[in-house]
Design a protein around this motif. Structure first.
Motif, PDB file in Angstrom:
ATOM      1  N   THR A  54       0.885  -1.227  -0.066  1.00  0.00           N
ATOM      2  CA  THR A  54       0.232  -0.052  -0.110  1.00  0.00           C
ATOM      3  C   THR A  54       0.863   1.211  -0.122  1.00  0.00           C
ATOM      4  OG1 THR A  54      -0.186   0.072   2.340  1.00  0.00           O
ATOM      5  CG2 THR A  54      -1.826  -1.112   1.217  1.00  0.00           C
ATOM      6  N   ILE A  55       0.483   2.196  -0.673  1.00  0.00           N
ATOM      7  CA  ILE A  55       1.140   3.547  -0.503  1.00  0.00           C
ATOM      8  C   ILE A  55       0.085   4.849  -0.199  1.00  0.00           C
ATOM      9  CG2 ILE A  55       2.850   3.052  -2.302  1.00  0.00           C
ATOM     10  CD1 ILE A  55       1.095   4.593  -4.367  1.00  0.00           C
ATOM     11  N   HIS A  77      -1.161   3.755 -13.080  1.00  0.00           N
ATOM     12  CA  HIS A  77      -0.029   2.852 -12.916  1.00  0.00           C
ATOM     13  C   HIS A  77      -0.149   1.870 -12.014  1.00  0.00           C
ATOM     14  CE1 HIS A  77       4.537   2.452 -13.222  1.00  0.00           C
ATOM     15  NE2 HIS A  77       4.510   2.429 -11.867  1.00  0.00           N
ATOM     16  N   LEU A  78      -0.796   1.924 -10.810  1.00  0.00           N
ATOM     17  CA  LEU A  78      -0.657   0.907 -10.059  1.00  0.00           C
ATOM     18  C   LEU A  78      -1.643  -0.232 -10.393  1.00  0.00           C
ATOM     19  CD1 LEU A  78      -1.360   2.801  -6.487  1.00  0.00           C
ATOM     20  CD2 LEU A  78       0.920   2.277  -7.657  1.00  0.00           C
ATOM     21  N   TYR A  83       0.017  -2.951  -5.970  1.00  0.00           N
ATOM     22  CA  TYR A  83      -0.030  -1.914  -4.859  1.00  0.00           C
ATOM     23  C   TYR A  83      -1.459  -1.459  -5.173  1.00  0.00           C
ATOM     24  CZ  TYR A  83       4.669  -2.049  -3.602  1.00  0.00           C
ATOM     25  OH  TYR A  83       6.091  -2.587  -3.119  1.00  0.00           O
ATOM     26  N   GLN A  84      -1.798  -0.624  -3.948  1.00  0.00           N
ATOM     27  CA  GLN A  84      -3.282   0.093  -3.808  1.00  0.00           C
ATOM     28  C   GLN A  84      -2.728   1.308  -3.108  1.00  0.00           C
ATOM     29  OE1 GLN A  84      -6.248  -0.742  -4.763  1.00  0.00           O
ATOM     30  NE2 GLN A  84      -5.585  -2.700  -5.740  1.00  0.00           N
ATOM     31  N   VAL A 109       2.029   2.204   5.520  1.00  0.00           N
ATOM     32  CA  VAL A 109       2.202   2.193   4.019  1.00  0.00           C
ATOM     33  C   VAL A 109       3.642   1.899   3.714  1.00  0.00           C
ATOM     34  CG1 VAL A 109       0.203   3.446   3.882  1.00  0.00           C
ATOM     35  CG2 VAL A 109       2.377   4.680   4.008  1.00  0.00           C
ATOM     36  N   ASP A 110       3.711   1.480   2.441  1.00  0.00           N
ATOM     37  CA  ASP A 110       5.273   1.353   2.005  1.00  0.00           C
ATOM     38  C   ASP A 110       6.088   2.670   1.373  1.00  0.00           C
ATOM     39  OD1 ASP A 110       5.152  -1.258   2.508  1.00  0.00           O
ATOM     40  OD2 ASP A 110       4.397  -1.901   0.582  1.00  0.00           O
TER      41      ASP A 110
END
Length: 331
Positions: A54-55, A77-78, A83-84, A109-110
């Motif tokens: 996740t971001i 892009h995601l 990723y979400q 989140v990453d």
């Protein structure tokens, strides 16, 4: 899960955490089992072991259609990744933005994408030491995070030059004020206003410089335009630093009994989807929010994968001429 997929528990863990060394066939078996069982991994627990996939996206607010363009580009892009994005509103003050960022970080989140943040450069670099970070719409340079921005000087020059070439001399500008701790020279609204003033001086029109400092929203544009239209002599054109402010300027022109563009030309910035509506038809500067969002997503995932060298991605704006601008009325 493992028994349903007929694989080992270790294999399931590797697939869920996108680990190296898992064959396509193994991924397919595990993901099929996940879909069939309706399994959803607990994100925070995953984050304690590694990535959550996740971001966090921090927007100043959600009312500006340009921010929707950025979000669309990011999600495009995601969509090709695991990723979400979690979106949160940063608000109009630094304490609110600070709490919003902390809320995302506490959810493991990453990485983070921050659009037009109010925080100081030191605060942004402190965040970047903990999580990969991409900053949109700030012109400063940092070795600790990536930047995605538009050439705001070029964009403002396109707008003002367009009005000058139409024959306008009494051109006014609506700019923005906020709670940012960035250097003024690194803020997009400061750059746009300074470019407007420079061009007016270069064309011998310093005496006609007129700036209303308000906000990049409809009410701010309305108030700024009312202030400018009350001046003598009245401007024949207004360059608003954002489409939202330009919409407010159109409303102020209507209330003042002026037709656009016969009585007043209005130009905006962002080329939001509202600008293209036939009943608005706003001349605007396109800085491709979709591409900015896509680039931010790409850069952040590269950061998450280990890149440390800073990248600065710049969009070149273009002028989109519509029916809100024309030659000034005859004297």
């Amino acid at each position: 899960m493992a028994s349903h997929a007929q694989v080992s528990v270790t294999a399931v863990s590797k697939v869920i955490n996108n680990a190296y060394g898992v064959s396509p066939a193994m991924k397919n078996r595990v993901r099929t089992a996940i879909d069939e069982l309706g399994y959803r991994p607990q994100a925070v627990a995953r984050g304690m072991r590694g990535r959550t996939f996740t971001i966090g996206l921090v927007l100043p607010h959600i009312r500006n259609p340009f921010f929707a363009d950025i979000l669309d580009g990011l999600t495009t892009h995601l969509d090709t990744t695991d990723y979400q994005a979690f979106m949160i509103q940063g608000g109009a003050t630094r304490p609110v933005e600070h709490r919003a960022v902390d809320a995302l970080l506490s959810r493991q989140v990453d990485g983070l994408i921050m659009v037009a943040p109010l925080a100081s450069k030191n605060r942004l670099e402190h965040i970047a030491q903990d999580k990969p970070l991409v900053v949109l719409a700030r012109h400063e340079r940092s070795p600790h995070y990536d930047s995605v921005l538009a050439d705001d000087e070029a964009g403002a020059e396109l707008a003002v030059t367009h009005l000058l070439q139409l024959g306008h001399r009494r051109i006014a500008h609506i700019t923005h004020q906020d709670d940012s701790l960035a250097r003024p020279a690194d803020l997009l609204h400061t750059i746009r206003a300074a470019t407007y003033q420079r061009l007016m001086r270069e064309h011998g029109l310093a005496g006609h410089i007129a700036i209303a400092t308000s906000y990049y929203n409809e009410q701010g544009g309305y108030d700024g335009a009312r202030e400018l239209l009350a001046r003598t002599p009245r401007p024949t054109a207004i360059f608003a630093g954002a489409d939202q402010a330009a919409l407010g300027a159109l409303a102020a022109a209507h209330d003042a009994g002026l037709t656009v563009p016969a009585g007043l030309s209005v130009a905006g910035y962002d080329n939001t989807h509202l600008a293209a509506l036939p009943n608005i038809a706003l001349t605007s500067i396109d800085q491709d929010g979709h591409e900015m969002g896509r680039a931010a997503g790409k850069l952040l995932l590269e950061r998450i994968e280990g890149r440390r060298t800073p990248v600065r991605f710049t969009v070149t704006p273009t002028l989109v001429v519509r029916a809100s601008t024309a030659a000034p009325p005859a004297p």
